[in-house]
Scaffold this active site. Sequence first.
Site, PDB file in Angstrom:
ATOM      1  N   GLU A 145     -36.298 -57.310 -86.770  1.00 21.05           N
ATOM      2  CA  GLU A 145     -36.306 -56.940 -88.184  1.00 21.05           C
ATOM      3  C   GLU A 145     -36.162 -58.110 -89.169  1.00 21.05           C
ATOM      4  O   GLU A 145     -37.026 -58.348 -90.013  1.00 21.05           O
ATOM      5  CB  GLU A 145     -35.174 -55.920 -88.419  1.00 21.05           C
ATOM      6  CG  GLU A 145     -34.877 -55.583 -89.864  1.00 21.05           C
ATOM      7  CD  GLU A 145     -35.981 -54.810 -90.540  1.00 21.05           C
ATOM      8  OE1 GLU A 145     -36.505 -53.868 -89.932  1.00 21.05           O
ATOM      9  OE2 GLU A 145     -36.316 -55.141 -91.698  1.00 21.05           O
ATOM     10  N   ASP A 147     -39.054 -53.186 -89.402  1.00 23.87           N
ATOM     11  CA  ASP A 147     -39.205 -52.269 -88.267  1.00 23.87           C
ATOM     12  C   ASP A 147     -39.773 -50.919 -88.702  1.00 23.87           C
ATOM     13  O   ASP A 147     -40.886 -50.538 -88.333  1.00 23.87           O
ATOM     14  CB  ASP A 147     -37.844 -52.038 -87.602  1.00 23.87           C
ATOM     15  CG  ASP A 147     -37.470 -53.185 -86.672  1.00 23.87           C
ATOM     16  OD1 ASP A 147     -38.382 -53.877 -86.202  1.00 23.87           O
ATOM     17  OD2 ASP A 147     -36.277 -53.387 -86.424  1.00 23.87           O
ATOM     18  N   GLY A 195     -41.249 -54.453-111.942  1.00 24.85           N
ATOM     19  CA  GLY A 195     -42.406 -54.030-112.728  1.00 24.85           C
ATOM     20  C   GLY A 195     -42.327 -54.524-114.160  1.00 24.85           C
ATOM     21  O   GLY A 195     -41.594 -55.468-114.476  1.00 24.85           O
ATOM     22  N   GLY A 196     -43.073 -53.869-115.020  1.00 25.96           N
ATOM     23  CA  GLY A 196     -43.168 -54.311-116.409  1.00 25.96           C
ATOM     24  C   GLY A 196     -42.078 -53.746-117.309  1.00 25.96           C
ATOM     25  O   GLY A 196     -42.055 -54.042-118.508  1.00 25.96           O
TER      26      GLY A 196
HETATM   27  N1  COA Z   1     -40.577 -50.499 -65.990  1.00 23.92           N
HETATM   28  C1  COA Z   1     -40.566 -51.790 -65.658  1.00 23.92           C
HETATM   29  N2  COA Z   1     -40.502 -52.789 -66.568  1.00 23.92           N
HETATM   30  C2  COA Z   1     -40.428 -52.432 -67.864  1.00 23.92           C
HETATM   31  C3  COA Z   1     -40.421 -51.084 -68.286  1.00 23.92           C
HETATM   32  C4  COA Z   1     -40.502 -50.097 -67.276  1.00 23.92           C
HETATM   33  N3  COA Z   1     -40.530 -48.812 -67.564  1.00 23.92           N
HETATM   34  N4  COA Z   1     -40.336 -51.045 -69.626  1.00 23.92           N
HETATM   35  C5  COA Z   1     -40.285 -52.332 -70.038  1.00 23.92           C
HETATM   36  N5  COA Z   1     -40.338 -53.159 -68.982  1.00 23.92           N
HETATM   37  C6  COA Z   1     -40.369 -54.615 -68.990  1.00 23.92           C
HETATM   38  C7  COA Z   1     -41.580 -55.142 -69.714  1.00 23.92           C
HETATM   39  O1  COA Z   1     -42.742 -54.959 -68.950  1.00 23.92           O
HETATM   40  C8  COA Z   1     -41.183 -56.593 -69.911  1.00 23.92           C
HETATM   41  O2  COA Z   1     -41.424 -57.277 -68.718  1.00 23.92           O
HETATM   42  P1  COA Z   1     -41.877 -58.821 -68.587  1.00 23.92           P
HETATM   43  O3  COA Z   1     -41.766 -59.461 -69.899  1.00 23.92           O
HETATM   44  O4  COA Z   1     -40.892 -59.358 -67.590  1.00 23.92           O
HETATM   45  O5  COA Z   1     -43.249 -58.812 -68.063  1.00 23.92           O
HETATM   46  C9  COA Z   1     -39.665 -56.503 -70.077  1.00 23.92           C
HETATM   47  O6  COA Z   1     -39.311 -55.158 -69.715  1.00 23.92           O
HETATM   48  C10 COA Z   1     -39.104 -56.782 -71.442  1.00 23.92           C
HETATM   49  O7  COA Z   1     -39.971 -56.407 -72.493  1.00 23.92           O
HETATM   50  P2  COA Z   1     -39.879 -57.159 -73.910  1.00 23.92           P
HETATM   51  O8  COA Z   1     -40.745 -56.474 -74.863  1.00 23.92           O
HETATM   52  O9  COA Z   1     -40.137 -58.626 -73.696  1.00 23.92           O
HETATM   53  O10 COA Z   1     -38.354 -56.929 -74.314  1.00 23.92           O
HETATM   54  P3  COA Z   1     -37.283 -57.939 -74.898  1.00 23.92           P
HETATM   55  O11 COA Z   1     -36.020 -57.158 -74.930  1.00 23.92           O
HETATM   56  O12 COA Z   1     -37.221 -59.237 -74.208  1.00 23.92           O
HETATM   57  O13 COA Z   1     -37.794 -58.220 -76.409  1.00 23.92           O
HETATM   58  C11 COA Z   1     -38.470 -57.566 -78.625  1.00 23.92           C
HETATM   59  C12 COA Z   1     -37.587 -57.265 -77.423  1.00 23.92           C
HETATM   60  C13 COA Z   1     -38.307 -56.439 -79.608  1.00 23.92           C
HETATM   61  C14 COA Z   1     -38.022 -58.883 -79.270  1.00 23.92           C
HETATM   62  C15 COA Z   1     -39.938 -57.702 -78.179  1.00 23.92           C
HETATM   63  O14 COA Z   1     -40.282 -56.548 -77.469  1.00 23.92           O
HETATM   64  C16 COA Z   1     -40.917 -57.890 -79.313  1.00 23.92           C
HETATM   65  O15 COA Z   1     -41.025 -58.976 -79.897  1.00 23.92           O
HETATM   66  N6  COA Z   1     -41.681 -56.842 -79.639  1.00 23.92           N
HETATM   67  C17 COA Z   1     -42.734 -56.874 -80.645  1.00 23.92           C
HETATM   68  C18 COA Z   1     -42.181 -56.882 -82.032  1.00 23.92           C
HETATM   69  C19 COA Z   1     -41.276 -55.728 -82.297  1.00 23.92           C
HETATM   70  O16 COA Z   1     -41.627 -54.584 -82.164  1.00 23.92           O
HETATM   71  N7  COA Z   1     -40.089 -56.069 -82.770  1.00 23.92           N
HETATM   72  C20 COA Z   1     -39.197 -55.100 -83.352  1.00 23.92           C
HETATM   73  C21 COA Z   1     -38.279 -54.518 -82.432  1.00 23.92           C
HETATM   74  S1  COA Z   1     -37.316 -53.379 -83.339  1.00 23.92           S
END
Ligand code: COA
Length: 471
Positions: free
Chosen positions: A184, A213, A292-293
């Site tokens: 966020e 978000d 705004g204005g």
């Molecule tokens: N079974 C097995 N693996 C799963 C799974 C499931 N059902 N669901 C999720 N995973 C795995 C994913 O495949 C991923 O694996 P890998 O990276 O090892 O290949 C892993 O879990 C983690 O996913 P990721 O999205 O990288 O999570 P994170 O906790 O590291 O990051 C965020 C979180 C939000 C920072 C990131 O997802 C992101 O930048 N998202 C896009 C922007 C976004 O939406 N941000 C706002 C969030 S509110």
Amino acid sequence: MAMRKKTKRAKAKPAGSKSARRVVTLKAKKPKAAQPRPSSKPQGEAGRALDGVRILDFTHVQSGPTCTQLLAYMGADVIKVERPGIGDITRGQLRDVKGADSLYFTMLNGSKRSITIDSKHAKGRDVLDRLVKACDVLVENFAPGALDRTGLTWEHIHKLNPRMIVASVKGFGPGPYEDCKVYENVAQCAGGAASTTGFRDGPPLVTGAQIGDTGTGLHLALGIVAALYQRNRTGRGQKVLCAMQDGVLNLARVKLRDQQRLTHGPLTEYSQYGEGVPFGLATPRAGNDSGGGQPGWILKCKGWESDPDAYVYFITQAPVWGAICDVIGKPEWKTDPDYATPPARLPRLRKIFDTIEQWTMSKTKFEVMDICNGQDIPVGPILSMKELAEEPSLRATGTVVEVDHPTRGPYLTVGNPIKLSDSPADVRRSPLLGEHTDEVLRVVLRYSDKEISEIKASGALSAPEKKAEAA
Ligand code: COA
């Protein structure tokens, strides 16, 4: 626009012959779209807007879940795929009731079904392929590249189901930061909101509203609905991408407007103009100035010394300037050339708001609201979350809804802020982790009991420790 079609001449005819001059124009028949007859049922009794749309929901944390929750409120069948044993990480974050799903999770995942599948397990991937075939939209907000690593590439999905819409939230669009993870506040900072929020003499500020978000989730929901509509014509799905930076910038567009105005001179409605503070090269932070204005500011009300929310937002809207002067006891300002016109007032806004504040401090914010609205003067009380949670009118409209939950008991959630007269909001509690696994396998994917037992025995639906036990 009517289409016209010219007939081809089969052979060249001698010049001047009758048939050589004849060009036949045919009006192409416009195919009649199969439109249903208007329902004879009363509004609100003909189902929901997204009935029949099935969503494969790979979202987690906030941006993605807020999108799919909205679609679920509108009637879509949202099947949330979660990691066995863990689920969406927010289930356990900011917990207020021991052992129960957090409000962080429950308030973003209402009206959905939950199935647990290990998407990296071979058998789990088979189940996912079957889900891809059975759904209309896949929504995800994994870090860049994570969905592809599970094998669910666009090519793979589209081969299985050419009608599938694949909708993603990412932090940034294509460019130097496309591979970055984003939360966020990173989006608020990268999208121009933080640099333009706060007071001029203080640091950049993030806002409490989750514009990165939830704001991006809203953008994504609109993209999905548009893609569903286009699919009715084309028969095929498409990718929908919303970058959080783009979503925030869209919401902060008035500040990009001001950036361009700056090249033509100072921003006269900003209070720093009246205070004689020169502008720099970029849109500055404007405190509580109106965007705004019509100049506005936050003013103290009776009780401000002890109540942090005893304030009101007061707008000096030009058409009601006379009424404002009367209400605050300054009728002479109506004709005083220093105050009578909006341009004359701009360099004096600080003095004007200080004077109005002397009046608002003698009233509660609700008294100010009553008196001013009686005169058509636009003002808004600063409402606390406590006041909003207890506001009967928000309960009556379904904007704030109380739902019951088996492990945490009743909780408040925000219902559908978009009111559709023929699609009543379907606001239900969030699912427990894997609550609908069997139901989805059996009813949606039509696996037999034997197949379900095999899938379970393979470990594709269970947490790592259970897999170890099964081995
Ligand atoms: N079974 C097995 N693996 C799963 C799974 C499931 N059902 N669901 C999720 N995973 C795995 C994913 O495949 C991923 O694996 P890998 O990276 O090892 O290949 C892993 O879990 C983690 O996913 P990721 O999205 O990288 O999570 P994170 O906790 O590291 O990051 C965020 C979180 C939000 C920072 C990131 O997802 C992101 O930048 N998202 C896009 C922007 C976004 O939406 N941000 C706002 C969030 S509110």
